[in-house]
Design a protein around this motif. Structure first.
Motif, PDB file in Angstrom:
ATOM      1  N   ALA A  52       0.819  -1.212   0.000  1.00 16.02           N
ATOM      2  CA  ALA A  52       0.000   0.000   0.000  1.00 16.02           C
ATOM      3  C   ALA A  52       0.853   1.261   0.000  1.00 16.02           C
ATOM      4  CB  ALA A  52      -0.931  -0.009   1.208  1.00 16.02           C
ATOM      5  N   THR A  53       1.929   1.276   0.800  1.00  8.55           N
ATOM      6  CA  THR A  53       2.736   2.483   0.906  1.00  8.55           C
ATOM      7  C   THR A  53       3.511   2.795  -0.368  1.00  8.55           C
ATOM      8  OG1 THR A  53       4.503   1.172   1.926  1.00  8.55           O
ATOM      9  CG2 THR A  53       3.014   2.341   3.404  1.00  8.55           C
ATOM     10  N   THR A  54       3.772   1.789  -1.159  1.00  5.82           N
ATOM     11  CA  THR A  54       4.571   2.025  -2.378  1.00  5.82           C
ATOM     12  C   THR A  54       3.737   2.238  -3.624  1.00  5.82           C
ATOM     13  OG1 THR A  54       6.520   1.215  -3.565  1.00  5.82           O
ATOM     14  CG2 THR A  54       4.793  -0.368  -3.152  1.00  5.82           C
ATOM     15  N   MET A  55       2.442   1.888  -3.571  1.00  4.29           N
ATOM     16  CA  MET A  55       1.644   1.893  -4.790  1.00  4.29           C
ATOM     17  C   MET A  55       1.527   3.273  -5.431  1.00  4.29           C
ATOM     18  SD  MET A  55      -1.443  -0.835  -4.252  1.00  4.29           S
ATOM     19  CE  MET A  55      -1.188  -2.564  -4.657  1.00  4.29           C
ATOM     20  N   LEU A  56       1.238   4.288  -4.636  1.00  2.00           N
ATOM     21  CA  LEU A  56       1.046   5.608  -5.226  1.00  2.00           C
ATOM     22  C   LEU A  56       2.344   6.127  -5.831  1.00  2.00           C
ATOM     23  CD1 LEU A  56      -0.827   7.912  -5.825  1.00  2.00           C
ATOM     24  CD2 LEU A  56      -0.343   8.868  -3.569  1.00  2.00           C
ATOM     25  N   PHE A  57       3.467   5.924  -5.127  1.00  2.00           N
ATOM     26  CA  PHE A  57       4.750   6.378  -5.651  1.00  2.00           C
ATOM     27  C   PHE A  57       5.120   5.600  -6.914  1.00  2.00           C
ATOM     28  CE2 PHE A  57       4.856   7.068  -1.033  1.00  2.00           C
ATOM     29  CZ  PHE A  57       5.037   8.446  -1.005  1.00  2.00           C
ATOM     30  N   ALA A  58       4.861   4.288  -6.899  1.00  2.00           N
ATOM     31  CA  ALA A  58       5.181   3.466  -8.072  1.00  2.00           C
ATOM     32  C   ALA A  58       4.374   3.928  -9.281  1.00  2.00           C
ATOM     33  CB  ALA A  58       4.893   2.000  -7.771  1.00  2.00           C
ATOM     34  N   GLY A  59       3.099   4.250  -9.065  1.00  2.00           N
ATOM     35  CA  GLY A  59       2.277   4.714 -10.167  1.00  2.00           C
ATOM     36  C   GLY A  59       2.752   6.033 -10.734  1.00  2.00           C
ATOM     37  N   ARG A  60       3.133   6.948  -9.876  1.00  2.00           N
ATOM     38  CA  ARG A  60       3.635   8.246 -10.336  1.00  2.00           C
ATOM     39  C   ARG A  60       4.925   8.082 -11.130  1.00  2.00           C
ATOM     40  NH1 ARG A  60       1.651  13.041  -8.156  1.00  2.00           N
ATOM     41  NH2 ARG A  60      -0.042  12.783  -6.654  1.00  2.00           N
ATOM     42  N   PHE A  61       5.839   7.265 -10.605  1.00  2.00           N
ATOM     43  CA  PHE A  61       7.097   7.039 -11.314  1.00  2.00           C
ATOM     44  C   PHE A  61       6.860   6.340 -12.651  1.00  2.00           C
ATOM     45  CE2 PHE A  61       9.283   7.451  -7.082  1.00  2.00           C
ATOM     46  CZ  PHE A  61      10.080   8.531  -7.444  1.00  2.00           C
TER      47      PHE A  61
END
Length: 404
Positions: A52-61
């Motif tokens: 959950a904590t990495t999903m938003l950052f992964a999507g942006r990158f």
């Protein structure tokens, strides 16, 4: 086109494999690390927290630098974390490595859906996501069996070494097979990554705070919450309330997984004859029927056959509609498919964890916990489907990668 399907399927499968493959070794892991088995069950929540904590950052990158670099990064982190899990000699190291595994799996999960959004049109994407859901349903059945066979000859670290090997294979696919699918942006489609999601109303900029996307986000989140609630309470329902032994419990879970798989593979065939909205309505009606059957069995007719029929309908209803709902949620986004995938994943993980935690805190019984989400989820989803049946497309901003 085959390369994109192969890589997307491989990227998604890291997520369930890391959950189901090691469960058979939990007692031995607890013994060797000097922790209780119940203590190590927190590793499941830690893993989901990492996702959950990495999903938003992964999507942006993924939307900025591309799908391929994020896929390689996620698979690499997954490999390293799996090796650390297998070599851990204390609980703290093991849990930290499980969190890192979630980071790797979450990055790959987001990229997989973004790739499918980039390369498939609406109709084909709905069919492929339904098939992908069916393949994912196989993992909870196959992984524990493979784990058991591994532990017949090797110690528990070999389970995580196997995960690392799978991660290496996925990383190799990302490096040598996967081609970049991120669409090139025209000047009108450029957006500042730090801009608020609601900062613009331009027709050329894809925003997330709109009714159609939010409706599909809610539908998919309710669907995942329903199926994870069933998985979470199934031991209490089958072995507690229905007095099944472990063997019978395993058989029922395998059969319901088979129902999910068959339903997922039948959904693409059904889409050749009926509309996506109709199939989603059918799936929610199946879930509502499951709730009525389970309620009548519990509060009226005490019948194991009715219970099992209700459980089968839960799995079938979810499998039929989930792929279509995910495809529709991603449909309006060509330039920001990575972030859209992230938001969907975060909503699904967060809503599931919150609901199960809240129901447990309130002391709601296992069956009532399942009945509540079945009734509320199906009624809310049916309302949203009927009110918001079609997406609002923003011109011709959808780019489809040519099949090669």
């Amino acid at each position: 086109m085959f390369r994109y399907l192969l890589c997307s399927f491989a990227l998604v499968l890291l997520y369930p494999t890391a959950i189901d493959l090691y469960l058979v070794g939990l007692p031995k892991i607890a013994q060797d690390l000097g922790a209780s088995e119940s203590h190590l069950h927190i590793a499941f929540s830690i893993y989901l927290a990492g996702m959950a904590t990495t999903m938003l950052f992964a999507g942006r990158f993924a939307d900025v630098i591309g799908r391929k670099p994020v896929a390689i990064f996620g698979a690499t982190i997954f490999v390293i974390a799996s090796i650390v899990c297998g070599s851990a000699d204390n609980t703290e190291t093991f849990l930290i490595a499980r969190f890192a595994q979630g980071i790797g799996a979450g990055s790959c999960y987001v990229v997989a859906f973004a790739i499918l959004r980039d390369t498939l049109d609406d109709q084909r994407r709905a069919k492929v996501l339904s098939m992908l859901n069916g393949i994912t349903c196989i993992i909870p059945v196959i992984a524990p069996v493979i784990g058991h066979l591994i532990m017949l000859r090797f110690p528990w670290p070999s389970l995580f070494n196997t995960m690392a090997g799978i991660g290496v294979l996925v990383c190799a696919l990302a490096i040598f097979i996967l081609k970049e699918t991120k669409p090139n942006k025209t000047p009108k489609q450029q957006f500042d990554i730090n801009t608020s999601l609601t900062a613009t109303k331009s027709a050329n900029v894809e925003v997330f705070l709109e009714r159609y996307f939010i409706s599909r986000l809610i539908i998919t989140a309710l669907g995942v919450t329903t199926i994870l609630t069933y998985v979470n309470v199934s031991p209490m329902l089958l072995m507690g309330m229905m007095d099944f032994d472990r063997g019978e419990y395993s058989t029922v879970m395998a059969l319901t997984a088979l129902v999910s798989m068959l339903s997922s593979f039948l959904a693409p065939l059904a889409l050749s004859w009926i509309k996506q909205g109709t199939l989603m309505i059918i799936s929610q009606c199946i879930l509502l029927t499951a709730a009525l059957i389970l309620a009548s069995s519990y509060y009226g007719f005490e019948n194991d056959t009715l219970y099992l029929m209700g459980f089968a309908l839960v799995c079938s209803g979810f499998a039929i509609g989930f792929g279509v709902a995910m495809s529709q949620a991603l449909s309006p986004f060509s330039q920001r498919a990575g972030v859209a995938s992230s938001l969907l994943g975060i909503a699904q993980v967060f809503s599931s964890g919150l609901y199960i935690w809240l129901m447990g805190l309130l002391g709601v019984s296992a069956l009532n916990m399942l009945l509540i989400i079945l009734l509320l989820g199906s009624l809310i989803s049916l309302t949203l489907i009927l009110l918001l049946g079609s997406p609002i497309h923003r011109g011709s901003n959808e780019e489809i990668v040519s099949t090669t």
